[in-house]
Scaffold this motif. Structure first.
Motif, PDB file in Angstrom:
ATOM      1  N   ARG A  94       0.889  -1.047  -0.104  1.00 32.73           N
ATOM      2  CA  ARG A  94       0.266  -0.126  -0.020  1.00 32.73           C
ATOM      3  C   ARG A  94       0.442   1.700   0.603  1.00 32.73           C
ATOM      4  O   ARG A  94       2.057   1.195   0.421  1.00 32.73           O
ATOM      5  CB  ARG A  94      -1.043  -0.155   1.451  1.00 32.73           C
ATOM      6  CG  ARG A  94      -1.651  -1.380   2.073  1.00 32.73           C
ATOM      7  CD  ARG A  94      -3.105  -1.583   0.320  1.00 32.73           C
ATOM      8  NE  ARG A  94      -3.562  -2.391   0.312  1.00 32.73           N
ATOM      9  CZ  ARG A  94      -4.848  -2.933  -0.808  1.00 32.73           C
ATOM     10  NH1 ARG A  94      -4.712  -2.465  -1.836  1.00 32.73           N
ATOM     11  NH2 ARG A  94      -5.004  -4.307  -0.153  1.00 32.73           N
TER      12      ARG A  94
ATOM     13  N   TYR B 140      -1.703   6.104   5.848  1.00 30.11           N
ATOM     14  CA  TYR B 140      -2.266   4.680   5.283  1.00 30.11           C
ATOM     15  C   TYR B 140      -3.712   4.131   6.483  1.00 30.11           C
ATOM     16  O   TYR B 140      -3.709   4.274   7.482  1.00 30.11           O
ATOM     17  CB  TYR B 140      -1.000   3.772   6.111  1.00 30.11           C
ATOM     18  CG  TYR B 140      -1.008   2.680   5.895  1.00 30.11           C
ATOM     19  CD1 TYR B 140      -1.442   2.014   4.845  1.00 30.11           C
ATOM     20  CD2 TYR B 140      -0.998   1.348   6.602  1.00 30.11           C
ATOM     21  CE1 TYR B 140      -2.064   0.397   4.530  1.00 30.11           C
ATOM     22  CE2 TYR B 140      -1.611   0.427   7.224  1.00 30.11           C
ATOM     23  CZ  TYR B 140      -1.464  -0.559   6.010  1.00 30.11           C
ATOM     24  OH  TYR B 140      -2.113  -1.348   5.856  1.00 30.11           O
TER      25      TYR B 140
ATOM     26  N   GLN C  65      -6.725  -1.932   4.874  1.00 25.47           N
ATOM     27  CA  GLN C  65      -6.722  -2.449   2.946  1.00 25.47           C
ATOM     28  C   GLN C  65      -6.975  -3.751   3.361  1.00 25.47           C
ATOM     29  O   GLN C  65      -6.488  -4.581   3.688  1.00 25.47           O
ATOM     30  CB  GLN C  65      -6.849  -1.921   2.235  1.00 25.47           C
ATOM     31  CG  GLN C  65      -7.241  -0.413   2.390  1.00 25.47           C
ATOM     32  CD  GLN C  65      -6.497  -0.264   0.168  1.00 25.47           C
ATOM     33  OE1 GLN C  65      -7.477  -0.778  -0.566  1.00 25.47           O
ATOM     34  NE2 GLN C  65      -5.830   0.538   0.188  1.00 25.47           N
TER      35      GLN C  65
ATOM     36  N   ASP D  16      -4.524  -6.696   3.603  1.00 28.15           N
ATOM     37  CA  ASP D  16      -2.940  -5.815   4.155  1.00 28.15           C
ATOM     38  C   ASP D  16      -2.700  -7.270   5.575  1.00 28.15           C
ATOM     39  O   ASP D  16      -3.124  -8.085   6.095  1.00 28.15           O
ATOM     40  CB  ASP D  16      -2.976  -5.172   4.744  1.00 28.15           C
ATOM     41  CG  ASP D  16      -3.294  -3.986   3.737  1.00 28.15           C
ATOM     42  OD1 ASP D  16      -3.475  -4.368   2.651  1.00 28.15           O
ATOM     43  OD2 ASP D  16      -3.119  -2.459   3.653  1.00 28.15           O
TER      44      ASP D  16
END
Length: 849
Positions: A370, A387, A390, A393
């Motif tokens: 990411r 950050y 998602q 991850d």
């Protein structure tokens, strides 16, 4: 490393052959260098093995005369056999360990020559600003989908930012263990020939129809980005013939059942992309492109890649080349040639060549790294990035991807105040700051941020309730436990298997990893081991259940362990639900068997439950309760009419005699008779009535018989055992103490089970008198031998020790008289005067009793 001294300057040590002193350069003393001396082979036997001496700057200066000193307090000074020196530069990465030492006798000291090479120091204001550290203000904990993590990149001085820099984080999948490989398949139906495969802009032409699984695997791995594949062919039809060369016809004119990628029956080719390495790859690959004409066009040259040896199906006339009519088939190019050699265009779906198209059987999935987005900090020494975690991850200790992960897309810039572009190289991954090297600290070195986006799932279903039987109105709490903290939206329910009708129970509470449901047992519910209805019994009812995070988006899995399996409710607990209300299953006594008279106490215990080993606590909701015992003797009726000498009696209205009294002894006036029959107000007895005729109740003659004595409630409320106390009254009698009938438990209220919520009243019917019920219990009379006897003793006879007629007795003669009573008697110990027998005019003292 020797003594903690590190490479690279170690191999540059050079022997010294003369004395050296600290030199100065202009007006600046060189003090930014650390001089290390390594002494070997000292001459004196008292000297230790090694000594490291670190001297900085001017402190190293010694005079030549000091170095030549050979004695101290009359003793020989140690002299080194060889001396090596080196200069440790600050940018070399040197570790020092000064533990080694030289033994110096007395108060002497050793002066050694030191060489400090001349080096110039300079300051360049135009150099790029370095990154000092990467850190985060977030707490060291686990973050899931939707969580926002702030990451700070700090420079050595103020920087200016133009555009939107990005910071690539190592959150994706970097090996096969965390990815799902893409699976594609296609069908090839052909007898011979060649075809082409294209993938992601590249083409592999001239692939033989008979290529083996291994051969096709090798061809596919020649495409850029495809590291490893698995190729499997479907099973060809049983009974077909296989030839070694798929490119040549069999003696029958057909190639049947080829083991290659194509066959006349149609071969399904399945390709699994086990390992790929494509830039920006998320695992979902483009489809393979198949060309049965084997003539893909090079987009650069406009010419065909292949040799145009296309796929064929059917007979091939060796004297005739490929028929022109075959080119007219624009669907799949399907055709066949009959035995006469005439080319006939066939049905592409049934008789012709079939190749593809490729279909995606399983989409590939490979979580990508990411990018943290720049949020601000220009004009300061710290730039902040956000950050957002998602799905997919993962990181056990969050860090950036590599030292070049800070990127400047779309002409973005990061410059110092001097306008010079900043040095964007990040500190080495996982390393803390090393100031002598000028390197900063990485994110993972500064913080312990864990990224875990795996969805919460149910690990077990349990209950805090006691393992026992429950009935109507009782509350059973059921806990659904997840492996992670969850956040609930809505009102979920849980469906329980409870007999004929399942019960859907509501949520009681939720917190951390547990959802607690409340089940109130309903009348008719029944199960020998409480369980939910199925693995899908947890219903969110339009709500949602997320993994707990700042911005929760990861939905929890609500699948329960299979009923009866490890982790299920029935495996964790033994909870029984009864369909019927609790009842009285046994009546006993804590009083020992024996005969009891007036004034003595007998305790009677009533047990509630379902079975002999399955009892349940009960609650007496009443001011009083009694247990009627068949132990009294009282007036049961009054005679309304009777004729002297008749066995028929007419009783007054409201009498208490019933059919249950048939066979019992009754007293009519002073006469005892047996009741033979009773019909409403008419009774028949075993013997004649003796006395004046009775007309309309005159004279009054009562009928007495067995009556009840009440044992009153004593203790046990809230338990499965109620205790009643019966104190024997004068006139009570029973050859085997028993309660009156099944309805002898009397109360002005009711009895129910101890329950969290209103339970229905228990059945307080007693076991039938004189009987036992299998797997339950017995009545009082069946359990115990308790005799009640309170008859008044009467003199039955008197005897003397001498037979009558032996007299006359004279004065002073003693005559022993024995009196026999109808009941056992006892001379009370507190009688101060002995009883006397009255004769005509004398009283006799008691001899014994």
């Amino acid at each position: 490393m020797i003594g903690g001294l590190h490479h690279p300057w170690w191999h540059d040590l050079k022997p010294l052959t003369q004395r050296h002193v600290l030199r100065r350069h202009g007006t600046k003393t060189i003090q930014r260098f650390l001089v290390i001396l390594w002494i070997l082979n000292v001459g004196s036997p008292d000297v230790g093995s090694r000594r490291l001496i670190a001297v900085q700057g001017a402190q190293a200066s010694r005079s030549a005369s000091e170095n030549l000193s050979a004695s101290c307090d009359g003793r020989q000074q140690p002299r080194p056999g060889a001396i090596y020196s080196a200069v440790a530069h600050l940018n070399y990465g040197v570790g020092l360990d000064l533990r080694a030492d030289i033994s110096i006798p007395g108060e002497c000291e050793v002066n050694l020559p030191i060489d400090v090479p001349v080096r110039e120091l300079g300051i360049d204001a135009a150099l790029a600003l370095p990154i000092v550290e990467v850190t985060s203000s977030e707490a060291d904990e686990t973050y899931g989908v939707g969580s926002q993590v702030t990451i700070d990149v700090r420079f050595s001085s103020v920087v200016q930012v133009e555009g939107s820099p990005t910071l690539r984080l190592r959150t994706g999948c970097h090996d096969d263990s965390c990815s799902t490989p893409e699976v594609q398949s296609f069908i090839c139906r052909a007898s011979r020939g060649e075809f082409a495969i294209s993938f992601n802009g590249e083409t592999m032409p001239n692939i033989d129809a008979g290529v083996s699984e291994e051969g096709l695997r090798r061809i596919l791995q020649e495409f850029s980005g495809i590291e490893r594949t698995t190729v499997e062919y479907s099973t060809w039809m049983e009974g077909t013939t296989t030839v070694e060369d798929p490119g040549r016809a069999s003696t029958a004119g057909l190639i049947l059942g080829s083991r290659g990628a194509c066959s006349e029956n149609g071969t399904t080719v399945t390709v699994t992309f086990d390992s790929i390495s494509m830039e920006g790859d998320d695992g979902n690959l483009p489809l393979l492109e198949l060309d049965y004409l084997n003539s893909p066009v090079n987009s650069y040259t406009g010419m065909s890649w292949g040799n145009r040896h296309r796929l064929w199906y059917g007979w091939l006339n060796e004297e005739e080349e490929e028929p022109e009519r075959a080119e007219k088939d624009i669907s799949f190019g399907g055709y066949f040639i009959d035995k006469s050699g005439k080319a006939i265009v066939g049905d592409a779906g049934l008789n012709g060549v079939e190749l593809g198209p490729a279909v995606e059987v399983t989409p590939g999935w490979k979580p990508a790294d990411r990018l943290a987005a720049y949020t601000g900090g220009s004009g300061t020494d710290t730039l902040s990035f956000i950050y957002v975690v998602q799905e997919g991850d993962s990181s056990a200790d969050l860090d950036y991807y590599d030292e070049s992960s800070l990127a400047l897309p779309d002409n973005a810039t990061i410059t110092g105040e001097n306008g010079v572009a900043a040095n964007l190289e990040l500190p080495p991954l996982g390393y803390a700051a090393v100031y002598r090297l000028g390197t900063g600290a990485s994110l993972a070195a500064n913080k312990g941020l864990v990224i875990d986006t795996s969805p919460p799932f149910v690990v077990q279903v349990d209950s805090p309730n006691e393992a026992r039987a429950y009935g109507t109105g009782e509350v059973i709490k059921i806990d659904v436990v997840f492996n992670q903290d969850v956040t609930l939206e809505g009102e979920p329910t849980l469906v329980l298997e409870t007999g004929v009708f399942n019960q859907e129970v509501d949520l009681l509470s939720s917190g951390n990893q547990t959802l607690t449901f409340k089940y109130v047992v309903q009348e008719g519910d029944s199960t020998s081991d409480l369980e939910y209805a199925s693995s899908t019994a947890l219903n969110l009812n339009g709500g949602a259940l997320y993994r707990t995070s700042e911005n929760a988006t990861t939905q929890a899995l609500t699948v329960l362990p299979e009923p009866g399996a490890t982790g299920s409710l029935s495996q964790n607990e033994d909870i029984v639900v009864r369909a019927t209300t609790a009842n009285i299953i046994d009546v006993d006594s804590s009083t020992v068997d024996g005969e009891y008279g007036a004034g003595q106490d007998i305790y009677i215990n009533v047990t509630f439950g379902w079975w002999e080993d399955d009892v349940t606590p009960m609650l007496l909701v009443s001011d009083s309760a009694e247990l009627w015992l068949r132990a009294g003797w009282r007036v049961r009726a009054t005679v309304h009419g009777a004729i002297n000498g008749s066995t028929q009696l007419v009783l007054e209205e409201g009498h208490e005699l019933t059919a249950d009294d048939i066979g019992e002894t009754v007293s009519i006036g002073t006469s005892e008779r047996t009741l033979l029959n009773i019909t409403e107000n008419e009774a028949e007895v075993s013997g004649s009535y003796i006395g004046d005729d009775i007309l309309e109740g005159n004279p009054v003659v009562n009928v007495s018989g067995s009556g009840y004595e009440a044992a009153t409630y004593h203790s046990g409320n809230g338990t499965a055992y109620f205790s009643f106390l019966y104190t024997v009254q004068p006139g009570d009698k029973s050859g085997d103490l028993e309660y009156w009938d099944e309805l002898a438990f009397k109360t002005d209220g009711y009895v129910r089970r101890v329950a969290d919520e209103g339970a229905t009243a228990a059945n307080i019917s007693l076991p039938e008198p004189g009987t036992c019920v299998a797997f339950k219990g017995c009545s009082l009379g069946a359990n115990r031998d308790l005799i009640v006897s309170t008859n008044v003793p009467r003199v039955e006879n008197m005897t003397t020790t001498k037979p009558a007629g032996e007299g006359p007795y004279g004065a002073g003669d003693e005559i022993d008289v024995t009196i026999r009573f109808t009941e056992p008697v006892e001379a009370l110990a507190n009688v101060t005067k002995a009883p006397r027998l009255r004769g005509i005019d004398r009283w006799s003292p008691e001899r014994n009793s």
